[in-house]
Design a protein around this motif. Structure first.
Motif, PDB file in Angstrom:
ATOM      1  N   ASP B 118      37.957  50.347  25.431  1.00 48.98           N
ATOM      2  CA  ASP B 118      37.050  49.236  25.715  1.00 48.98           C
ATOM      3  C   ASP B 118      37.900  48.035  26.140  1.00 48.98           C
ATOM      4  OD1 ASP B 118      35.440  46.832  25.300  1.00 48.98           O
ATOM      5  OD2 ASP B 118      33.971  48.190  24.420  1.00 48.98           O
ATOM      6  N   PRO B 119      37.593  47.441  27.294  1.00 46.37           N
ATOM      7  CA  PRO B 119      38.468  46.356  27.784  1.00 46.37           C
ATOM      8  C   PRO B 119      38.445  45.107  26.910  1.00 46.37           C
ATOM      9  CG  PRO B 119      36.556  46.634  29.221  1.00 46.37           C
ATOM     10  CD  PRO B 119      36.513  47.767  28.234  1.00 46.37           C
ATOM     11  N   ALA B 120      37.497  44.995  25.989  1.00 43.90           N
ATOM     12  CA  ALA B 120      37.473  43.820  25.110  1.00 43.90           C
ATOM     13  C   ALA B 120      38.022  44.144  23.731  1.00 43.90           C
ATOM     14  CB  ALA B 120      36.038  43.287  24.991  1.00 43.90           C
ATOM     15  N   ALA B 121      38.392  45.392  23.477  1.00 42.95           N
ATOM     16  CA  ALA B 121      38.839  45.785  22.140  1.00 42.95           C
ATOM     17  C   ALA B 121      40.215  45.210  21.835  1.00 42.95           C
ATOM     18  CB  ALA B 121      38.850  47.303  22.018  1.00 42.95           C
ATOM     19  N   GLU B 122      40.427  44.849  20.565  1.00 43.36           N
ATOM     20  CA  GLU B 122      41.665  44.182  20.162  1.00 43.36           C
ATOM     21  C   GLU B 122      42.902  45.086  20.300  1.00 43.36           C
ATOM     22  OE1 GLU B 122      38.853  44.055  18.517  1.00 43.36           O
ATOM     23  OE2 GLU B 122      38.379  41.923  18.295  1.00 43.36           O
ATOM     24  N   LEU B 123      42.802  46.329  19.813  1.00 40.01           N
ATOM     25  CA  LEU B 123      44.024  47.139  19.707  1.00 40.01           C
ATOM     26  C   LEU B 123      44.622  47.505  21.074  1.00 40.01           C
ATOM     27  CD1 LEU B 123      43.144  49.270  16.548  1.00 40.01           C
ATOM     28  CD2 LEU B 123      44.460  47.137  16.706  1.00 40.01           C
ATOM     29  N   PHE B 151      45.771  52.912  29.969  1.00 36.39           N
ATOM     30  CA  PHE B 151      44.415  52.449  30.265  1.00 36.39           C
ATOM     31  C   PHE B 151      44.179  52.457  31.765  1.00 36.39           C
ATOM     32  CE2 PHE B 151      45.894  50.434  26.356  1.00 36.39           C
ATOM     33  CZ  PHE B 151      44.994  51.011  25.478  1.00 36.39           C
ATOM     34  N   ILE B 152      43.087  53.148  32.189  1.00 35.36           N
ATOM     35  CA  ILE B 152      42.809  53.274  33.624  1.00 35.36           C
ATOM     36  C   ILE B 152      41.694  52.312  34.012  1.00 35.36           C
ATOM     37  CG2 ILE B 152      42.122  54.878  35.454  1.00 35.36           C
ATOM     38  CD1 ILE B 152      44.446  56.135  34.289  1.00 35.36           C
ATOM     39  N   GLY B 153      40.659  52.248  33.221  1.00 35.46           N
ATOM     40  CA  GLY B 153      39.536  51.352  33.522  1.00 35.46           C
ATOM     41  C   GLY B 153      38.613  51.326  32.328  1.00 35.46           C
ATOM     42  N   THR B 154      37.434  50.731  32.500  1.00 33.38           N
ATOM     43  CA  THR B 154      36.494  50.608  31.397  1.00 33.38           C
ATOM     44  C   THR B 154      36.178  51.979  30.801  1.00 33.38           C
ATOM     45  OG1 THR B 154      35.540  48.717  32.524  1.00 33.38           O
ATOM     46  CG2 THR B 154      34.236  49.678  30.729  1.00 33.38           C
ATOM     47  N   LEU B 155      36.452  52.163  29.522  1.00 35.90           N
ATOM     48  CA  LEU B 155      36.233  53.414  28.790  1.00 35.90           C
ATOM     49  C   LEU B 155      36.935  54.594  29.456  1.00 35.90           C
ATOM     50  CD1 LEU B 155      32.476  53.161  27.662  1.00 35.90           C
ATOM     51  CD2 LEU B 155      34.469  51.923  26.825  1.00 35.90           C
ATOM     52  N   GLU B 156      38.022  54.346  30.150  1.00 32.75           N
ATOM     53  CA  GLU B 156      38.729  55.399  30.871  1.00 32.75           C
ATOM     54  C   GLU B 156      40.215  55.357  30.515  1.00 32.75           C
ATOM     55  OE1 GLU B 156      38.884  56.798  35.439  1.00 32.75           O
ATOM     56  OE2 GLU B 156      37.756  54.968  35.029  1.00 32.75           O
ATOM     57  N   ASN B 157      40.719  56.505  29.990  1.00 34.31           N
ATOM     58  CA  ASN B 157      42.149  56.565  29.669  1.00 34.31           C
ATOM     59  C   ASN B 157      42.800  57.667  30.489  1.00 34.31           C
ATOM     60  OD1 ASN B 157      41.938  59.165  28.435  1.00 34.31           O
ATOM     61  ND2 ASN B 157      41.065  58.189  26.619  1.00 34.31           N
ATOM     62  N   ARG B 183      31.281  34.726  19.708  1.00 36.98           N
ATOM     63  CA  ARG B 183      30.169  33.835  19.343  1.00 36.98           C
ATOM     64  C   ARG B 183      29.789  34.013  17.881  1.00 36.98           C
ATOM     65  NH1 ARG B 183      28.584  30.815  23.304  1.00 36.98           N
ATOM     66  NH2 ARG B 183      28.474  31.610  25.423  1.00 36.98           N
ATOM     67  N   ARG B 184      29.852  35.259  17.393  1.00 40.79           N
ATOM     68  CA  ARG B 184      29.581  35.524  15.980  1.00 40.79           C
ATOM     69  C   ARG B 184      30.753  36.287  15.424  1.00 40.79           C
ATOM     70  NH1 ARG B 184      24.432  39.068  15.344  1.00 40.79           N
ATOM     71  NH2 ARG B 184      25.882  40.239  16.606  1.00 40.79           N
ATOM     72  N   HIS B 185      31.088  36.057  14.157  1.00 41.13           N
ATOM     73  CA  HIS B 185      32.170  36.797  13.529  1.00 41.13           C
ATOM     74  C   HIS B 185      31.884  38.302  13.632  1.00 41.13           C
ATOM     75  CE1 HIS B 185      35.472  37.343  10.672  1.00 41.13           C
ATOM     76  NE2 HIS B 185      34.773  38.403  10.306  1.00 41.13           N
ATOM     77  N   GLY B 186      32.854  39.076  14.071  1.00 40.84           N
ATOM     78  CA  GLY B 186      32.688  40.523  14.115  1.00 40.84           C
ATOM     79  C   GLY B 186      32.266  41.066  15.469  1.00 40.84           C
ATOM     80  N   ASP B 187      31.807  40.183  16.370  1.00 43.13           N
ATOM     81  CA  ASP B 187      31.461  40.662  17.703  1.00 43.13           C
ATOM     82  C   ASP B 187      32.726  40.952  18.501  1.00 43.13           C
ATOM     83  OD1 ASP B 187      28.872  40.244  17.035  1.00 43.13           O
ATOM     84  OD2 ASP B 187      28.460  38.713  18.545  1.00 43.13           O
ATOM     85  N   PHE B 188      32.572  41.731  19.573  1.00 43.51           N
ATOM     86  CA  PHE B 188      33.683  41.879  20.511  1.00 43.51           C
ATOM     87  C   PHE B 188      34.011  40.507  21.080  1.00 43.51           C
ATOM     88  CE2 PHE B 188      32.559  46.377  20.591  1.00 43.51           C
ATOM     89  CZ  PHE B 188      33.800  46.969  20.713  1.00 43.51           C
ATOM     90  N   GLY B 189      35.295  40.246  21.333  1.00 47.36           N
ATOM     91  CA  GLY B 189      35.700  38.948  21.857  1.00 47.36           C
ATOM     92  C   GLY B 189      35.177  38.727  23.267  1.00 47.36           C
ATOM     93  N   LEU B 190      34.816  37.470  23.556  1.00 43.38           N
ATOM     94  CA  LEU B 190      34.512  37.117  24.952  1.00 43.38           C
ATOM     95  C   LEU B 190      35.811  37.167  25.729  1.00 43.38           C
ATOM     96  CD1 LEU B 190      32.059  34.094  25.022  1.00 43.38           C
ATOM     97  CD2 LEU B 190      31.716  36.402  25.885  1.00 43.38           C
ATOM     98  N   GLY B 208      38.811  41.123  28.181  1.00 39.81           N
ATOM     99  CA  GLY B 208      37.539  40.467  28.491  1.00 39.81           C
ATOM    100  C   GLY B 208      37.492  39.898  29.899  1.00 39.81           C
ATOM    101  N   VAL B 209      38.537  40.127  30.684  1.00 32.84           N
ATOM    102  CA  VAL B 209      38.559  39.567  32.044  1.00 32.84           C
ATOM    103  C   VAL B 209      38.723  40.642  33.117  1.00 32.84           C
ATOM    104  CG1 VAL B 209      39.449  37.330  31.292  1.00 32.84           C
ATOM    105  CG2 VAL B 209      41.053  39.116  31.950  1.00 32.84           C
ATOM    106  N   GLY B 210      38.657  41.901  32.731  1.00 37.06           N
ATOM    107  CA  GLY B 210      38.795  42.969  33.720  1.00 37.06           C
ATOM    108  C   GLY B 210      38.395  44.278  33.073  1.00 37.06           C
ATOM    109  N   SER B 211      38.696  45.387  33.719  1.00 38.39           N
ATOM    110  CA  SER B 211      38.261  46.687  33.204  1.00 38.39           C
ATOM    111  C   SER B 211      39.257  47.268  32.213  1.00 38.39           C
ATOM    112  CB  SER B 211      38.048  47.656  34.364  1.00 38.39           C
ATOM    113  OG  SER B 211      39.276  47.907  34.998  1.00 38.39           O
ATOM    114  N   LYS B 212      40.358  46.567  31.985  1.00 37.67           N
ATOM    115  CA  LYS B 212      41.344  46.965  30.983  1.00 37.67           C
ATOM    116  C   LYS B 212      42.152  45.719  30.617  1.00 37.67           C
ATOM    117  CE  LYS B 212      44.487  48.526  34.612  1.00 37.67           C
ATOM    118  NZ  LYS B 212      45.369  49.569  35.098  1.00 37.67           N
ATOM    119  N   PRO B 213      43.011  45.808  29.591  1.00 33.13           N
ATOM    120  CA  PRO B 213      43.822  44.632  29.261  1.00 33.13           C
ATOM    121  C   PRO B 213      44.675  44.229  30.476  1.00 33.13           C
ATOM    122  CG  PRO B 213      43.971  46.285  27.524  1.00 33.13           C
ATOM    123  CD  PRO B 213      43.242  46.931  28.666  1.00 33.13           C
TER     124      PRO B 213
END
Ligand SMILES: Cc1cc2nc3c(=O)[nH]c(=O)nc-3n(C[C@H](O)[C@H](O)[C@H](O)COP(=O)(O)OP(=O)(O)OC[C@H]3O[C@@H](n4cnc5c(N)ncnc54)[C@H](O)[C@@H]3O)c2cc1C
Ligand code: FES
Ligand code: FES
Lengths: 157, 285
Positions: B118-123, B151-157, B183-190, B208-213
């Motif tokens: 997920d392109p917004a996921a922390e790890l 990481f290749i793209g959104t949900l793509e490895n 916006r709320r604690h625990g949500d995926f980061g913007l 959060g700015v593209g299809s991967k980090p």
């Protein structure tokens, strides 16, 4: 598939399809309808139960994955004699529920919160409980109830 | 909704797990680890695998091992909760705290989070910033993949259908910074930013700015070319980062808003990297 597990201290055996979620197994196969299902995909928190002492979304665990596990659901919170758990008592005293749909998940998440942070601040309660959604009460009375339960529990020890 | 029917097997070893994957003809077998991303996909019937291979009972994959002064090996089944509890990597501790809620962190795994991509996921963002190396096994192969290429793209490895992550080698940064806005604690980061200095070289990855980090190469260059990390240099690097991203806007925030967040969060993460101290946390009360 056969699954043997323990629920609220009692052994249970069920025979389920692999796609059966733990939440559905509790409700449909074991008749424990206290665990509620809101969204069925992990975002509302209504189905939260304890699995081996740690909170999980019962809609995000397969029943077959719970082989050998020990579960605690809302039905297991009250004492043997039916006395309410301090959290349940506090929720009733502080009007922390209206329709009660979110309450089972709120109680289990609150129990996990107090296990990790026995003396939480309001801010900690708000952020830790952000994974449980309530559509009626508003979160202030829920926060009040958890704060009060924390006080009564830590005073007892 | 309820998942569509599937078969279910419990793998006893990584080799057995990948053999199960390889033996299913139409490549419609899936590994289930923490299930915190896969179960929602099954419930919404966005995924309809014919077979689920459960790796949760494979022994030895739930450990963190120090392999040198500066690196740790993290088994694929290490839960987000365990990353919060460990002390080897303060950066991973901080990043894992931001993942979802307690009940999600009980089960969600590092391998599952990386594989889910997920392109917004922390790890994944931390993986790219620190230059993690992912250890992968197939039925007859074993290889490593740099996080940067994983990481290749959104949900793509970049895993083949019959490969699985066994562990990751995670360098321990000398200095680091982490900043996220939700916006709320625990949500995926913007927008989420990780900055890490490994063997004297700083990398900055933004989610959060593209299809991967996305790496902030120009900002990294500014920081790495200079001897000291002055406030002025940090501002310059933050502006360069903001100028380099082209995020999409959505109902969570417009593109301009996200660009503003990139500038501010790169600034905060570099300040933390420089000082070892985070800007004071938001008070939620
Ligand atoms: C309400 C909610 C909030 C969340 N918030 C966040 C958040 O803020 N930040 C965040 O990063 N995540 C968040 N998540 C997702 C969570 O972090 C997941 O744990 C993670 O994305 C996937 O890990 P898992 O172990 O649960 O994987 P699973 O769901 O089991 O699997 C995910 C995918 O990875 C594959 N996979 C798993 N393990 C392996 C392996 N070893 N080798 C190859 N493929 C594998 C699976 O086949 C599947 O395709 C949230 C989830 C929920 C339900
Ligand atoms: S029903 Fe499980 S989280 Fe909503
Ligand atoms: S009391 Fe009705 S949803 Fe919370």
């Amino acid at each position: 598939m056969r699954v043997t597990l323990s629920v609220n201290g009692k052994p249970a055996t069920i025979d389920v399809e692999p796609r059966r979620t733990l939440a559905d197994a509790l409700r449909e196969d074991l008749g424990l309808t206290g665990t509620h299902l809101g969204c069925e995909h992990g975002v509302c928190g209504a189905c939260t139960v304890m699995l081996d002492g740690l909170p999980v979304r019962a809609c995000l665990v397969l029943a077959v994955q719970a082989e050998g596990a020990s579960l605690l659901t809302v039905e297991g919170l009250a004492g043997e004699d039916g006395a309410l758990h301090p959290l349940q008592q506090s929720f009733t005293e502080h009007h922390a529920l209206q329709c009660g749909f979110c309450t089972p998940g709120m109680l289990i998440s609150a129990l996990d919160l107090l296990n990790r942070i026995p003396n939480p601040t309001r801010a900690e309660i708000r952020s830790e409980m952000s994974g449980n959604i309530c559509r009626c009460t508003g979160y202030n009375s829920i926060t009040d109830a958890i704060l009060a339960a924390a006080r009564s529990l830590t005073q007892k020890d | 909704m309820k998942p569509a029917p599937f078969d279910y097997v419990v793998a006893a070893s990584p080799r057995e797990a990948v053999q199960y994957l390889a033996d299913v003809e139409d490549a419609s077998a899936k590994i289930i680890a923490g299930g915190q991303s896969l179960m929602p996909l099954l419930a919404l019937r966005l995924a309809r695998p014919s077979l689920l291979v459960d790796i949760n009972r494979i022994p030895g994959l739930e450990t963190i091992e120090r392999i040198s002064e500066t690196t740790i090996r993290i088994g694929t089944l290490v839960r987000h909760r365990m990353l919060c509890a460990q002390t080897n990597s303060p950066l991973l501790h901080e990043a894992a705290r931001w993942i979802g809620h307690s009940a999600i962190r009980t089960r969600g795994t590092i391998g599952g989070s990386l594989a889910h991509a997920d392109p917004a996921a922390e790890l994944p963002i931390v993986a790219v910033a620190t230059g993690m190396v992912i250890e992968v096994m197939g039925p007859s192969t074993q290889r490593t993949v740099d996080a940067q290429d994983f990481f290749i793209g959104t949900l793509e490895n970049s895993l083949a259908d019959d490969e699985m992550i066994v562990s990751v080698i995670s360098p321990l940064p000398e200095r680091w910074g982490f900043a996220e806005y939700t916006r709320r604690h625990g949500d995926f980061g913007l927008v989420t930013v990780a900055a890490a200095e490994v063997q004297g070289e700083v990398k900055i990855a933004v989610g959060g700015v593209g299809s991967k980090p996305v790496r902030m190469l120009e900002s990294e260059g500014l920081v790495n070319d200079s001897v000291t990390l002055s406030g002025q240099l940090i501002d310059q690097a933050a502006r360069a980062a903001a100028a380099s991203v082209e995020p999409n806007g959505d109902f969570h925030g417009s593109a301009r808003y996200r660009i503003g967040l990139v500038e501010e969060l790169v600034r905060r993460s570099l300040r933390q990297l420089g000082s070892g101290q985070a800007d004071s946390e938001v008070d939620w009360s």
